[in-house]
Scaffold this motif. Sequence first.
Motif, PDB file in Angstrom:
ATOM      1  N   ILE A  71      45.128  33.387  81.019  1.00  0.00           N
ATOM      2  CA  ILE A  71      44.444  34.690  80.987  1.00  0.00           C
ATOM      3  C   ILE A  71      44.162  35.113  79.541  1.00  0.00           C
ATOM      4  O   ILE A  71      43.072  35.579  79.214  1.00  0.00           O
ATOM      5  CB  ILE A  71      45.285  35.755  81.733  1.00  0.00           C
ATOM      6  CG1 ILE A  71      45.306  35.429  83.226  1.00  0.00           C
ATOM      7  CG2 ILE A  71      44.730  37.152  81.499  1.00  0.00           C
ATOM      8  CD1 ILE A  71      46.255  36.289  84.031  1.00  0.00           C
ATOM      9  N   GLY A  72      45.147  34.937  78.661  1.00  0.00           N
ATOM     10  CA  GLY A  72      44.958  35.302  77.243  1.00  0.00           C
ATOM     11  C   GLY A  72      43.845  34.501  76.582  1.00  0.00           C
ATOM     12  O   GLY A  72      43.005  35.042  75.854  1.00  0.00           O
ATOM     13  N   THR A  73      43.843  33.197  76.827  1.00  0.00           N
ATOM     14  CA  THR A  73      42.804  32.339  76.254  1.00  0.00           C
ATOM     15  C   THR A  73      41.437  32.685  76.819  1.00  0.00           C
ATOM     16  O   THR A  73      40.442  32.708  76.089  1.00  0.00           O
ATOM     17  CB  THR A  73      43.134  30.856  76.538  1.00  0.00           C
ATOM     18  OG1 THR A  73      44.445  30.578  76.052  1.00  0.00           O
ATOM     19  CG2 THR A  73      42.155  29.933  75.873  1.00  0.00           C
ATOM     20  N   THR A  74      41.362  32.965  78.109  1.00  0.00           N
ATOM     21  CA  THR A  74      40.093  33.313  78.741  1.00  0.00           C
ATOM     22  C   THR A  74      39.508  34.588  78.145  1.00  0.00           C
ATOM     23  O   THR A  74      38.322  34.646  77.810  1.00  0.00           O
ATOM     24  CB  THR A  74      40.278  33.471  80.265  1.00  0.00           C
ATOM     25  OG1 THR A  74      40.782  32.252  80.805  1.00  0.00           O
ATOM     26  CG2 THR A  74      38.986  33.838  80.943  1.00  0.00           C
ATOM     27  N   VAL A  75      40.342  35.610  77.982  1.00  0.00           N
ATOM     28  CA  VAL A  75      39.861  36.878  77.411  1.00  0.00           C
ATOM     29  C   VAL A  75      39.424  36.681  75.964  1.00  0.00           C
ATOM     30  O   VAL A  75      38.331  37.123  75.548  1.00  0.00           O
ATOM     31  CB  VAL A  75      40.950  37.976  77.530  1.00  0.00           C
ATOM     32  CG1 VAL A  75      40.574  39.203  76.738  1.00  0.00           C
ATOM     33  CG2 VAL A  75      41.185  38.324  78.982  1.00  0.00           C
ATOM     34  N   LEU A  76      40.243  36.002  75.174  1.00  0.00           N
ATOM     35  CA  LEU A  76      39.945  35.808  73.753  1.00  0.00           C
ATOM     36  C   LEU A  76      38.639  35.030  73.548  1.00  0.00           C
ATOM     37  O   LEU A  76      37.763  35.456  72.791  1.00  0.00           O
ATOM     38  CB  LEU A  76      41.116  35.093  73.061  1.00  0.00           C
ATOM     39  CG  LEU A  76      40.904  34.781  71.580  1.00  0.00           C
ATOM     40  CD1 LEU A  76      40.914  36.074  70.777  1.00  0.00           C
ATOM     41  CD2 LEU A  76      41.971  33.831  71.090  1.00  0.00           C
ATOM     42  N   PHE A  77      38.487  33.905  74.222  1.00  0.00           N
ATOM     43  CA  PHE A  77      37.292  33.081  74.021  1.00  0.00           C
ATOM     44  C   PHE A  77      36.045  33.678  74.665  1.00  0.00           C
ATOM     45  O   PHE A  77      34.938  33.450  74.199  1.00  0.00           O
ATOM     46  CB  PHE A  77      37.544  31.651  74.519  1.00  0.00           C
ATOM     47  CG  PHE A  77      38.196  30.800  73.484  1.00  0.00           C
ATOM     48  CD1 PHE A  77      37.436  30.039  72.622  1.00  0.00           C
ATOM     49  CD2 PHE A  77      39.572  30.782  73.354  1.00  0.00           C
ATOM     50  CE1 PHE A  77      38.034  29.264  71.650  1.00  0.00           C
ATOM     51  CE2 PHE A  77      40.175  30.021  72.391  1.00  0.00           C
ATOM     52  CZ  PHE A  77      39.419  29.253  71.524  1.00  0.00           C
ATOM     53  N   SER A  78      36.224  34.442  75.724  1.00  0.00           N
ATOM     54  CA  SER A  78      35.063  35.109  76.329  1.00  0.00           C
ATOM     55  C   SER A  78      34.507  36.168  75.391  1.00  0.00           C
ATOM     56  O   SER A  78      33.296  36.260  75.179  1.00  0.00           O
ATOM     57  CB  SER A  78      35.445  35.744  77.668  1.00  0.00           C
ATOM     58  OG  SER A  78      35.830  34.747  78.582  1.00  0.00           O
ATOM     59  N   ILE A  79      35.384  36.969  74.805  1.00  0.00           N
ATOM     60  CA  ILE A  79      34.932  37.995  73.859  1.00  0.00           C
ATOM     61  C   ILE A  79      34.328  37.346  72.615  1.00  0.00           C
ATOM     62  O   ILE A  79      33.273  37.767  72.127  1.00  0.00           O
ATOM     63  CB  ILE A  79      36.099  38.935  73.491  1.00  0.00           C
ATOM     64  CG1 ILE A  79      36.471  39.781  74.705  1.00  0.00           C
ATOM     65  CG2 ILE A  79      35.726  39.833  72.315  1.00  0.00           C
ATOM     66  CD1 ILE A  79      37.727  40.601  74.520  1.00  0.00           C
ATOM     67  N   ALA A  80      34.973  36.296  72.111  1.00  0.00           N
ATOM     68  CA  ALA A  80      34.457  35.614  70.919  1.00  0.00           C
ATOM     69  C   ALA A  80      33.105  34.952  71.183  1.00  0.00           C
ATOM     70  O   ALA A  80      32.280  34.838  70.273  1.00  0.00           O
ATOM     71  CB  ALA A  80      35.463  34.568  70.444  1.00  0.00           C
TER      72      ALA A  80
END
Length: 194
Positions: free
Chosen positions: A135-144
């Motif tokens: 979940i953390g990786t998904t949110v971070l890379f989606s925003i980036a």
Amino acid sequence: MAAAVTGMQMICGAGLSSTSIRSNHFVPLKSVVHFKKDLKFRIRSMNEGGDGDVADEKEKAAIPVPPRLFSTPPPPPQPEESTKITTIMAFDGPAPERINGRLAMIGFVAAIAVELTRGQNIFSQIQNGGIMWFIGTTVLFSIASLVPLFKGVSADSRSGGVMTSDAELWNGRLAMVGLIALAYTEYIKGGTLV
């Protein structure tokens, strides 16, 4: 006089009374000679001092260069990238496949690395705290991935050399297929792949 007319007819190649007179009739000169109307003749003279080369260069520079017949048209203007969320997140928009591909590349490499170091298959990785990392990786890379798209910067404009936007899409597609194949193989096998 008849002898003179007959002699002239023989010299000319056709008699006045013959049927071929129509093909040998007199044609006015203006219908035969086809010159361009804007044809210009130049008269050049060289002086005795040897400055003829300079005069030739000046004349060559004064002659206009005709346009190329098969010139390459200028490239069409690039349409500006839309910054609307509905356009960016559309099914055929720039964000969904690119973000999913990036997440699949990270997920595939992380799953193989954890499997090699800890000996856990992908399902036990998710059960043992992997869901929070996911979940953390998904949110971070989606925003980036979305921030440049909202600013109007396309991935095609930033790519060059080996690292092209098409290469990223293909790597993402292969990672998605690899991640699904890894999960399916470990499910069927009942354990780790390696």
